[in-house]
Design an enzyme around this catalytic site. Structure first.
Site, PDB file in Angstrom:
ATOM      1  N   SER A  67       0.809  -1.220   0.000  1.00  0.00           N
ATOM      2  CA  SER A  67       0.000   0.000   0.000  1.00  0.00           C
ATOM      3  C   SER A  67       0.845   1.274   0.000  1.00  0.00           C
ATOM      4  O   SER A  67       1.658   1.484  -0.882  1.00  0.00           O
ATOM      5  CB  SER A  67      -0.932  -0.074   1.212  1.00  0.00           C
ATOM      6  OG  SER A  67      -1.741   1.038   1.283  1.00  0.00           O
ATOM      7  N   ASP A 286      -1.652   1.646  -3.604  1.00  0.00           N
ATOM      8  CA  ASP A 286      -2.403   0.541  -4.218  1.00  0.00           C
ATOM      9  C   ASP A 286      -3.840   0.954  -4.534  1.00  0.00           C
ATOM     10  O   ASP A 286      -4.683   0.112  -4.841  1.00  0.00           O
ATOM     11  CB  ASP A 286      -2.367  -0.728  -3.345  1.00  0.00           C
ATOM     12  CG  ASP A 286      -3.021  -0.530  -1.992  1.00  0.00           C
ATOM     13  OD1 ASP A 286      -3.125   0.623  -1.544  1.00  0.00           O
ATOM     14  OD2 ASP A 286      -3.436  -1.532  -1.381  1.00  0.00           O
ATOM     15  N   ASP A 288      -6.429   2.120  -2.833  1.00  0.00           N
ATOM     16  CA  ASP A 288      -7.649   1.874  -2.064  1.00  0.00           C
ATOM     17  C   ASP A 288      -7.955   3.027  -1.112  1.00  0.00           C
ATOM     18  O   ASP A 288      -8.885   2.946  -0.314  1.00  0.00           O
ATOM     19  CB  ASP A 288      -7.609   0.521  -1.317  1.00  0.00           C
ATOM     20  CG  ASP A 288      -6.509   0.431  -0.286  1.00  0.00           C
ATOM     21  OD1 ASP A 288      -5.668   1.346  -0.220  1.00  0.00           O
ATOM     22  OD2 ASP A 288      -6.500  -0.566   0.465  1.00  0.00           O
ATOM     23  N   ARG A 518      -3.652   4.636  20.748  1.00  0.00           N
ATOM     24  CA  ARG A 518      -3.896   3.228  20.383  1.00  0.00           C
ATOM     25  C   ARG A 518      -2.611   2.639  19.819  1.00  0.00           C
ATOM     26  O   ARG A 518      -1.807   3.369  19.202  1.00  0.00           O
ATOM     27  CB  ARG A 518      -5.033   3.104  19.368  1.00  0.00           C
ATOM     28  CG  ARG A 518      -4.856   3.945  18.114  1.00  0.00           C
ATOM     29  CD  ARG A 518      -5.904   3.666  17.062  1.00  0.00           C
ATOM     30  NE  ARG A 518      -5.640   2.430  16.346  1.00  0.00           N
ATOM     31  CZ  ARG A 518      -4.812   2.328  15.303  1.00  0.00           C
ATOM     32  NH1 ARG A 518      -4.144   3.381  14.850  1.00  0.00           N
ATOM     33  NH2 ARG A 518      -4.644   1.178  14.714  1.00  0.00           N
ATOM     34  N   PRO A 519      -2.424   1.321  20.016  1.00  0.00           N
ATOM     35  CA  PRO A 519      -1.249   0.707  19.398  1.00  0.00           C
ATOM     36  C   PRO A 519      -1.496   0.583  17.898  1.00  0.00           C
ATOM     37  O   PRO A 519      -2.591   0.206  17.484  1.00  0.00           O
ATOM     38  CB  PRO A 519      -1.189  -0.671  20.056  1.00  0.00           C
ATOM     39  CG  PRO A 519      -2.568  -0.948  20.543  1.00  0.00           C
ATOM     40  CD  PRO A 519      -3.250   0.359  20.767  1.00  0.00           C
ATOM     41  N   GLY A 521      -1.542  -0.973  14.245  1.00  0.00           N
ATOM     42  CA  GLY A 521      -1.642  -2.347  13.749  1.00  0.00           C
ATOM     43  C   GLY A 521      -0.652  -2.617  12.630  1.00  0.00           C
ATOM     44  O   GLY A 521      -0.584  -3.732  12.112  1.00  0.00           O
TER      45      GLY A 521
HETATM   46  C1  16G Z   1      -4.142  -0.244   7.327  1.00  0.00           C
HETATM   47  C2  16G Z   1      -5.631  -0.397   7.178  1.00  0.00           C
HETATM   48  C3  16G Z   1      -6.334   0.923   7.394  1.00  0.00           C
HETATM   49  C4  16G Z   1      -5.945   1.542   8.715  1.00  0.00           C
HETATM   50  C5  16G Z   1      -4.455   1.580   8.869  1.00  0.00           C
HETATM   51  C6  16G Z   1      -4.118   1.933  10.293  1.00  0.00           C
HETATM   52  C7  16G Z   1      -6.876  -1.812   5.631  1.00  0.00           C
HETATM   53  C8  16G Z   1      -7.088  -2.206   4.221  1.00  0.00           C
HETATM   54  N1  16G Z   1      -5.951  -0.878   5.841  1.00  0.00           N
HETATM   55  O1  16G Z   1      -3.622   0.577   6.328  1.00  0.00           O
HETATM   56  O2  16G Z   1      -7.718   0.701   7.354  1.00  0.00           O
HETATM   57  O3  16G Z   1      -6.461   2.828   8.832  1.00  0.00           O
HETATM   58  O4  16G Z   1      -3.894   0.309   8.596  1.00  0.00           O
HETATM   59  O5  16G Z   1      -2.768   1.808  10.518  1.00  0.00           O
HETATM   60  O6  16G Z   1      -7.503  -2.323   6.544  1.00  0.00           O
HETATM   61  P1  16G Z   1      -2.165   1.838  11.967  1.00  0.00           P
HETATM   62  O7  16G Z   1      -2.809   0.726  12.752  1.00  0.00           O
HETATM   63  O8  16G Z   1      -0.722   1.713  11.774  1.00  0.00           O
HETATM   64  O9  16G Z   1      -2.545   3.179  12.543  1.00  0.00           O
HETATM   65 MG    MG Z   2      -3.731   1.216   0.419  1.00  0.00          MG
END
Ligand code: 16G
Ligand code: MG
Length: 558
Positions: A67, A286, A288, A518-519, A521
């Protein structure tokens, strides 16, 4: 599992040893890491995709992309038969598979899990996996690893769709599983014909000619190439593409793209003082994510961001308007009241949530990540979701769509200028235009353009729907972000104890203050968000909360 299958798996997996000392996690949106260490993970994701296809007796998607991350990273995610994200129930298996230390433990995991899920490896079912990748150079060798993984399950085949956007791949999986045509050309045809349909129904109010051009920042990624193919099939849209990725100096996501403009709020490369006041949009690597922006003046590199929250607000306003056109008091349309709901995350600007509630809409918050918002939106007849960062779409329930189809038939002989008939046709066209599998920058962009045209609005009119509260996002590096437990859609922290009370006490000092941590992801950091009535106040609140994170969890706190 017979001996042939066992030895095939053992032999193939021995070609893809896992890198030492790394722990992979399926995370918010699939596996992501430096491309150099990803081959084993992608190989194993290929096995998982084949097993998922066997389990669901359907086609599964596999997209190789990282992405908006830097070009040297890559990643892989799986699309379920609906075209949506892999079911969360399989995520722990995905993690275990990616981290199995050797071929024997990999085989044991597969055997145990397939027993639990009643997956029988007898080669009688032809598992089919649609494969796509973005423009990253590492994509080609990772695609090979994916194919090897797929082929290590007897009877499985990978169908290579080449370089595609993530939403294209999700769309193709969904279309094929519904028995519809699902090539790239079919995708372009569906988008262009439904766009044309909405434009033909527009009342003719057009934005002024200067404003008529849309300038798109393609993030030097796959979206640029695809938008060019799409625009060739469209009339009534004047798009100038920048950051197409075609030049030698054009580096994917570097100083460009939706993630960059939304987080940094500065002019991306390729844009400047000549663009003051124009309608500009950015895709991510990508395609999206979609955000719009305005360069407000030649004297600054700051931009006015028209983010996912504003796109959501525009879509919600439009859909609500069409529903009320159809819902004339005393008419038969009152017999069924479709339920329209909007879904956001804690990152949604407070001003947007206020605006949507004032419109009379049900607003729900979910944790960050498309999979959460998407699932919640399925609860409504029409569920619209967006993250502020530009991920989002509109979901239409089967029940609502068949009701719309009935209305179309009933109104077939109504005069051409029947407003009800037009509203029905518009919503049907929107359901074909907007990607029902996942948020899609290309289809989202076409819908924004069609609605602006419908309303006769410039980007400035749209941006004036409400004014964002000033906000600030920060990252904090901590010892162990997995120690954090949040609740209420990530707006509150349960653990470590005491930190939430401290955050509340800080937030209370600021008018219109709101903040959360928040942690992440996707990265090994904690994210802090704050908003307040002035930029200085938002900055100061974010800094105070970041200090609290450091105090309770920081590296220095050992
Ligand atoms: C990913 C997620 C997006 C989210 C971002 C948060 C998908 C397709 N993409 O890019 O929705 O906003 O992670 O990132 O689910 P973070 O947890 O590092 O803040
Ligand atoms: Mg993307």
């Amino acid at each position: 599992m017979d001996e042939k299958q066992k030895s095939l798996l053992l032999k193939a997996s021995s070609q893809f040893p896992i890198p030492p000392g790394v722990k992979f996690s399926y995370g918010t949106a699939g596996f992501r890491a430096d491309a150099l260490i990803l081959e084993s993970t992608v190989f194993r994701a290929g096995i998982l995709a084949a097993m998922r296809s066997m389990k669901t007796r359907s086609m599964i998607g596999m997209m190789i992309t990282a992405s908006h991350n830097k070009i040297s990273d890559n990643g892989v995610k799986i699309a379920d038969p609906s075209g949506g994200m892999l079911t969360q129930q399989w995520e722990p298996f995905a993690d275990a598979l990616a981290n199995a230390p050797d071929s024997d433990s990999l085989l044991r995991l597969i055997t145990d899990f397939s027993k639990k899920e009643n997956i029988v490896f007898d080669g009688t079912f032809r598992a089919e996996i649609l494969l796509g990748r973005d423009t990253r150079p590492s994509g080609e060798s990772l695609l090979e690893a994916a194919k090897q993984g797929i082929h290590s399950i007897v009877g499985s085949v990978g169908i290579d769709m080449g370089v595609v956007t993530t939403p294209q791949l999700h769309w193709m999986v969904r279309a094929r599983n519904k028995g519809m045509k699902g090539s790239e050309l079919d995708y372009f045809e569906q988008l262009s014909s439904s766009f044309r349909c909405i434009m033909d129904l527009n009342p003719g109010g057009s934005v002024n000619s200067v404003d008529n051009k849309l300038i798109v920042d393609g993030s030097n990624g796959v979206g640029g190439e695809k938008i060019e193919s799409l625009t060739k099939m469209l009339d009534g849209l004047n798009i100038e593409l920048r950051n197409s990725g075609a030049g030698v100096m054009d580096i994917l996501n570097e100083g460009v793209g939706a993630d960059f403009v939304q987080k940094e709020k500065v002019v991306p490369d390729g844009f400047g003082s000549n663009d003051v006041g124009k309608r500009c949009a950015s895709l991510d690597g990508d395609a999206d994510r979609l955000v719009y922006f305005i360069v407000p003046s030649a004297d600054t590199n700051k931009i006015d961001i028209v983010d996912g929250d504003k796109i959501l607000s525009l879509f919600a306003l439009f859909v609500k308007e069409q529903l009320s056109i159809m819902n004339i008091k005393g008419s038969e349309y009152n017999s069924y009241q479709p339920c329209l709901g909007v879904v956001q995350t804690a990152y949604a600007n407070g001003a947007s949530t206020h605006y949507l509630k004032e419109l009379g809409l049900a607003v729900t918050l979910t944790p960050t990540g498309v999979k959460h918002l998407h699932r919640k939106s399925e609860d409504y007849d029409i569920g619209i979701y967006f993250e502020a960062n530009g991920h989002g779409t509109i979901l239409f329930s089967e029940k609502f769509l068949s009701w719309l189809e009935d209305k179309r038939e009933e109104l077939a002989s109504a005069p051409e200028d029947s407003q009800q008939k037009k509203a029905v046709l518009r919503l049907l066209a929107v359901s074909n235009l907007i990607n029902q599998a996942v948020g899609d920058a290309l289809s989202g962009l076409l819908l924004v353009e069609a609605i602006l045209q419908y309303k006769g609005w410039s980007i400035h009119d749209w941006n004036a729907l409400y004014q964002d509260l000033p906000s600030r996002q920060l990252k904090v590096i901590v010892k162990d972000r997995t120690a954090i437990i949040t609740t209420n859609a990530e707006t509150e922290v349960l653990s470590p104890m005491g930190i939430q009370e401290a955050i509340n006490a800080e937030t209370a000092k600021y008018p219109q203050g709101r903040s959360f941590m928040r942690p992440s992801g996707t990265e090994d950091v904690v994210r802090v968000y704050a908003e307040a009535s002035t930029q200085d106040a938002a900055d100061s609140l974010a800094n105070s909360v970041a200090k609290l994170v450091d105090k309770y969890l920081g590296i220095s706190n050992s």
